[in-house]
Write a protein that holds these residues in place. Sequence first.
Motif, PDB file in Angstrom:
ATOM      1  N   PRO A   1       0.861  -1.199  -0.075  1.00 34.83           N
ATOM      2  CA  PRO A   1       0.039   0.133   0.014  1.00 34.83           C
ATOM      3  C   PRO A   1       0.927   1.394  -0.028  1.00 34.83           C
ATOM      4  O   PRO A   1       2.058   1.291   0.378  1.00 34.83           O
ATOM      5  CB  PRO A   1      -0.654   0.074   1.317  1.00 34.83           C
ATOM      6  CG  PRO A   1       0.248  -0.790   2.255  1.00 34.83           C
ATOM      7  CD  PRO A   1       0.764  -1.900   1.382  1.00 34.83           C
ATOM      8  N   PHE A   2       0.042   2.386  -0.389  1.00 33.51           N
ATOM      9  CA  PHE A   2       0.832   3.635  -0.496  1.00 33.51           C
ATOM     10  C   PHE A   2      -0.141   4.625  -0.263  1.00 33.51           C
ATOM     11  O   PHE A   2      -1.152   4.468  -0.593  1.00 33.51           O
ATOM     12  CB  PHE A   2       1.498   4.065  -1.886  1.00 33.51           C
ATOM     13  CG  PHE A   2       2.581   3.302  -2.058  1.00 33.51           C
ATOM     14  CD1 PHE A   2       3.744   3.703  -1.744  1.00 33.51           C
ATOM     15  CD2 PHE A   2       2.608   2.171  -3.158  1.00 33.51           C
ATOM     16  CE1 PHE A   2       5.019   2.928  -2.077  1.00 33.51           C
ATOM     17  CE2 PHE A   2       3.831   1.608  -3.497  1.00 33.51           C
ATOM     18  CZ  PHE A   2       5.168   2.008  -2.793  1.00 33.51           C
ATOM     19  N   GLY A   3       0.175   5.807   0.463  1.00 38.92           N
ATOM     20  CA  GLY A   3      -0.690   6.946   0.611  1.00 38.92           C
ATOM     21  C   GLY A   3      -0.806   7.365  -0.717  1.00 38.92           C
ATOM     22  O   GLY A   3      -0.303   7.386  -1.718  1.00 38.92           O
TER      23      GLY A   3
ATOM     24  N   GLY B   1      -6.486  11.103   0.141  1.00 39.23           N
ATOM     25  CA  GLY B   1      -6.165  11.420   1.575  1.00 39.23           C
ATOM     26  C   GLY B   1      -6.018  10.269   2.152  1.00 39.23           C
ATOM     27  O   GLY B   1      -6.433  10.145   3.507  1.00 39.23           O
ATOM     28  N   TYR B   2      -6.099   9.153   1.452  1.00 43.04           N
ATOM     29  CA  TYR B   2      -6.245   7.705   2.164  1.00 43.04           C
ATOM     30  C   TYR B   2      -5.207   7.035   1.462  1.00 43.04           C
ATOM     31  O   TYR B   2      -4.441   7.243   0.828  1.00 43.04           O
ATOM     32  CB  TYR B   2      -7.653   7.030   1.870  1.00 43.04           C
ATOM     33  CG  TYR B   2      -8.903   7.684   2.109  1.00 43.04           C
ATOM     34  CD1 TYR B   2      -9.372   7.985   3.319  1.00 43.04           C
ATOM     35  CD2 TYR B   2      -9.382   8.712   1.124  1.00 43.04           C
ATOM     36  CE1 TYR B   2     -10.540   8.450   3.619  1.00 43.04           C
ATOM     37  CE2 TYR B   2     -10.591   9.493   1.418  1.00 43.04           C
ATOM     38  CZ  TYR B   2     -11.172   9.586   2.704  1.00 43.04           C
ATOM     39  OH  TYR B   2     -12.242   9.991   2.937  1.00 43.04           O
ATOM     40  N   TYR B   3      -5.131   5.686   2.024  1.00 45.37           N
ATOM     41  CA  TYR B   3      -3.991   4.658   1.558  1.00 45.37           C
ATOM     42  C   TYR B   3      -4.796   3.883   0.325  1.00 45.37           C
ATOM     43  O   TYR B   3      -6.078   3.500   0.242  1.00 45.37           O
ATOM     44  CB  TYR B   3      -3.841   3.669   2.597  1.00 45.37           C
ATOM     45  CG  TYR B   3      -2.713   4.419   3.666  1.00 45.37           C
ATOM     46  CD1 TYR B   3      -1.337   4.377   3.186  1.00 45.37           C
ATOM     47  CD2 TYR B   3      -3.053   4.957   4.756  1.00 45.37           C
ATOM     48  CE1 TYR B   3      -0.377   4.847   4.072  1.00 45.37           C
ATOM     49  CE2 TYR B   3      -2.206   5.535   5.630  1.00 45.37           C
ATOM     50  CZ  TYR B   3      -0.711   5.462   5.171  1.00 45.37           C
ATOM     51  OH  TYR B   3       0.092   5.903   5.995  1.00 45.37           O
TER      52      TYR B   3
ATOM     53  N   LEU C   1      -7.886   4.863  -7.379  1.00 46.16           N
ATOM     54  CA  LEU C   1      -7.801   5.023  -5.989  1.00 46.16           C
ATOM     55  C   LEU C   1      -8.838   5.259  -5.187  1.00 46.16           C
ATOM     56  O   LEU C   1      -8.609   5.664  -3.668  1.00 46.16           O
ATOM     57  CB  LEU C   1      -6.673   6.447  -5.939  1.00 46.16           C
ATOM     58  CG  LEU C   1      -5.516   6.280  -7.000  1.00 46.16           C
ATOM     59  CD1 LEU C   1      -5.163   7.819  -7.049  1.00 46.16           C
ATOM     60  CD2 LEU C   1      -4.607   5.232  -6.407  1.00 46.16           C
ATOM     61  N   ASP C   2     -10.312   5.210  -5.845  1.00 41.35           N
ATOM     62  CA  ASP C   2     -11.096   5.618  -4.921  1.00 41.35           C
ATOM     63  C   ASP C   2     -11.748   4.149  -4.272  1.00 41.35           C
ATOM     64  O   ASP C   2     -12.216   3.317  -4.981  1.00 41.35           O
ATOM     65  CB  ASP C   2     -12.284   6.144  -5.597  1.00 41.35           C
ATOM     66  CG  ASP C   2     -13.578   6.587  -5.104  1.00 41.35           C
ATOM     67  OD1 ASP C   2     -13.777   6.005  -3.933  1.00 41.35           O
ATOM     68  OD2 ASP C   2     -14.166   7.508  -5.539  1.00 41.35           O
TER      69      ASP C   2
ATOM     70  N   PRO D   1      -7.962   3.139   5.036  1.00 40.75           N
ATOM     71  CA  PRO D   1      -7.931   3.989   6.139  1.00 40.75           C
ATOM     72  C   PRO D   1      -7.366   5.551   5.723  1.00 40.75           C
ATOM     73  O   PRO D   1      -6.380   5.564   4.696  1.00 40.75           O
ATOM     74  CB  PRO D   1      -6.880   3.391   6.913  1.00 40.75           C
ATOM     75  CG  PRO D   1      -6.161   2.316   6.161  1.00 40.75           C
ATOM     76  CD  PRO D   1      -7.074   1.981   5.094  1.00 40.75           C
ATOM     77  N   PRO D   2      -7.579   6.496   6.483  1.00 44.07           N
ATOM     78  CA  PRO D   2      -7.217   7.566   6.060  1.00 44.07           C
ATOM     79  C   PRO D   2      -5.634   7.984   6.344  1.00 44.07           C
ATOM     80  O   PRO D   2      -5.349   7.333   7.114  1.00 44.07           O
ATOM     81  CB  PRO D   2      -7.842   8.696   6.967  1.00 44.07           C
ATOM     82  CG  PRO D   2      -9.132   8.155   7.699  1.00 44.07           C
ATOM     83  CD  PRO D   2      -8.867   6.526   7.378  1.00 44.07           C
TER      84      PRO D   2
END
Length: 441
Positions: A119-121, A125-127, A281-282, A420-421
């Motif tokens: 995972p990446f940020g 504004g989330y991962y 990414l959503d 997660p944010p």
Amino acid sequence: GIMASNIGMYRIQLSGNDYVLNKEIGLHYQLHRGIGVHQTKANQKGQPLKVSIFVGGPPAHSFAAVMPLPEGISETTFAGFLSGNRFRYSYWEDYCVSLDADFVILGEVYPGENKPEGPFGDHLGYYSLTHDFPLMKVKKVLAKKDGIWAFTVVGRPPQEDTQFGALIHDITGSIIPKEIPGLHEVNAVDEAGVHPLLLTIGSERYTPYQKLKQPQEVLTIANHILGFGQMSLAKYLFITNKSDNPELSTHDYEAYFRHVLERVNWERDLHFHTKTTIDTLDYSGEQINSGSKVVIASVGEPIRDLATEIGDIKLPQGFQNPKVVIPGVLALEKSETIQQKDLDEMQSSNPKLKEDFPLILLVDDSDFVSKTISNFLWVAFTRSNPSHDIYGIHSFVEHKHWGCKGSLVIDACIKKHHAPPLILEPEVERKAEQIVSKYLT
């Protein structure tokens, strides 16, 4: 990287997960970007796709890579146009090599070979979580002496990549209306992560001989937008009629939402696309790349006066902490699962609810959501999937059309399947600032 004649800015993973260090790289393809089109062609020929990754170089190169140019228009030409210098390149064993990049990584992607990436940020504004993505096998790495490895900070907008979006809006703002007849203005809202929310202004010109009774041309324009490049990733698409309010701007969020909510008819003006694609990414949908869309069309004269204060509101059990977000928008916290009977009871206990607050948000923290318009835009449109999370007071289905007689309700609470944010870690931020500071003096 360059893929055949296609340049785009993509995420690459150099280490971690199952990658063999210095020999394998994960390539994060996003939906509706050109790289997948080129790999499809290579797969059909039974050939690996040759990929060149460029890091650093002139700013025009980075910007040309993120520019959503139509397929077939060369990003290299656009980069030259921006900088006033041709894109300088050479070839090594059929790989394109930028002569101005600080680093160049060359390799091949083989059909059907994937490995977990992330995972990446990310910029919503989330991962973005771990998924299988194409695997690049590294052939060669080239580097300039004293090359600089460029990076950008992502996270809840606004961040550094906000500047890319602002510049794209400046350049394309006057072009897109020329491409889509009847479209005056479009704003992919940065505060909502760009793709989840599009605010647009169109025209109603189809029946000048009749008094306008319902959206007509704006629905045609909305369909055109949803078939146009990366705008097709829009999840919430609002569209209004310019002649109803010639001064309206898609960049004045409070005025825009007030205009919509004064006019919208929830029995008629909601148009859903279910089981379709949304941005990679959503994570508001239940699996990657899939979710729903809704077009909200608003035309005509105002039909209600929106409330700016709560007044004497009666809430069913399980709902608490009501807050006015902007005129006509009410945020509520809920402690129990949503029951249709509770929503309907809210209307019967508050006869003016539909007129005062046509839009109700169910949120985890209504103080946070009502604090700034930026918080409202981020929470409401990144934490909801229209088909699953839009409810209505006294909702109904008529000839496949869903609507509601009372207020529209969006469940914008964080769900179990959401990513997660992204919470920034002060220690990491300090280290990044130390690295950058020596280049800023």
